[in-house]
Design an enzyme around this catalytic site. Structure first.
Site, PDB file in Angstrom:
ATOM      1  CG  HIS A 175      -2.144  -0.829   1.079  1.00 14.21           C
ATOM      2  ND1 HIS A 175      -2.160  -2.159   1.420  1.00 14.21           N
ATOM      3  CD2 HIS A 175      -3.384  -0.549   0.608  1.00 14.21           C
ATOM      4  CE1 HIS A 175      -3.357  -2.663   1.185  1.00 14.21           C
ATOM      5  NE2 HIS A 175      -4.129  -1.709   0.692  1.00 14.21           N
ATOM      6  CE  LYS A 212      -3.936  -0.329   4.693  1.00 13.89           C
ATOM      7  NZ  LYS A 212      -5.234   0.317   4.947  1.00 13.89           N
TER       8      LYS A 212
END
Length: 261
Positions: free
Chosen positions: A149, A153
């Protein structure tokens, strides 16, 4: 049937995408946008109410479906309000712990609540398939997961990776907490046969990549899901909102329930 929406975290990446897609829909109306930094909310339709918190606007919009992609602590407060006012609630927030999920199940007895760490149709089809695939391959295949990600995040592993790992554990007829391995370093010895490894990568602007590996003697199976944009998740959340508006309270719904229609 037109569905009124209250979008939480409206100034964030997911909130902005939800607003854009909902504004272009023929059957959805953005009744309110909630964002603590209200000055950062833009591109809202005319007559949409902008509020700093849910409590400031929820009473004005009975039965409006709330969509929440915020933080675990904010989501729990929002769910409490949704239950009090009987507003349906779609939760895409990740990082919720077992106790928080248990509390959400209690709130779901008062108002319809749908929760999913990933609103993607593809991911939810995988969640249905993985237990069967894992069981068919059997104990001779080592299973690992890797997720990637963006560098902003906050939680790790991702909620989606954990759900995928739970689906694999289901196929192994065990519980994830009994077999999960989140970190390897040093002289760790041989890999336990039933272990499920879950590894996390972070960097750049990656929306989301999840890969499940099945590694056996002489062959390897890799199943990868790439999310190319947040529209994938936002579209699923809006589909869930339409569906949830017609449901009754009683239990905590999942994206699997939405896809079954």
């Amino acid at each position: 049937m037109n569905t009124n929406l209250i979008i939480l975290g409206a100034g964030g990446r997911m909130g902005s995408t939800l607003i854009r897609l909902a504004a272009n829909s023929n059957d959805l109306t953005i009744a309110a946008a909630v964002e603590p930094k209200t000055r950062f909310v833009s591109n809202l339709p005319e007559h949409c109410v902008v509020a700093a918190n849910l409590e400031d606007c929820i009473e004005k919009f009975p039965h409006a479906v709330i969509i929440d992609f915020t933080s675990a602590s904010s989501t729990m407060e929002n769910a409490k309000l949704a239950a009090r006012y009987k507003n349906p609630l779609v939760i895409g927030t990740t990082g919720l712990n077992a106790e928080e999920k248990k509390q959400l199940a209690e709130y779901a007895k008062q108002t319809p609540i749908m929760m999913s760490p990933n609103m993607s149709v593809g991911i939810n089809v995988l969640l249905d398939i993985l237990p069967k695939l894992t069981a068919m391959l059997g104990a001779d295949y080592d299973t690992e997961l890797m997720e990637i990600h963006h560098n902003l995040k906050k939680d790790a592993p991702s909620g989606t990776a954990l759900r995928l790992a739970e689906a694999v554990a289901e196929g192994k007829k065990t519980k994830l907490e009994d077999v999960a391995c989140y970190h390897r370093e040093g002289i760790i010895g041989e890999r336990p046969a039933n272990e499920i490894g879950i590894q996390t990568l972070r960097g750049g602007d990656v929306v989301g990549v999840h890969t499940v590996y099945y590694m056996g003697a002489g062959e390897r199976i890799e199943i990868t899901h790439h999310a190319h944009s947040r529209e994938n998740f936002a579209g699923g959340a809006l589909r869930a909102a339409r569906w949830l508006a017609k449901q009754e309270a009683g239990r905590l719904y999942s994206m699997h329930d939405v896809l079954k229609g």
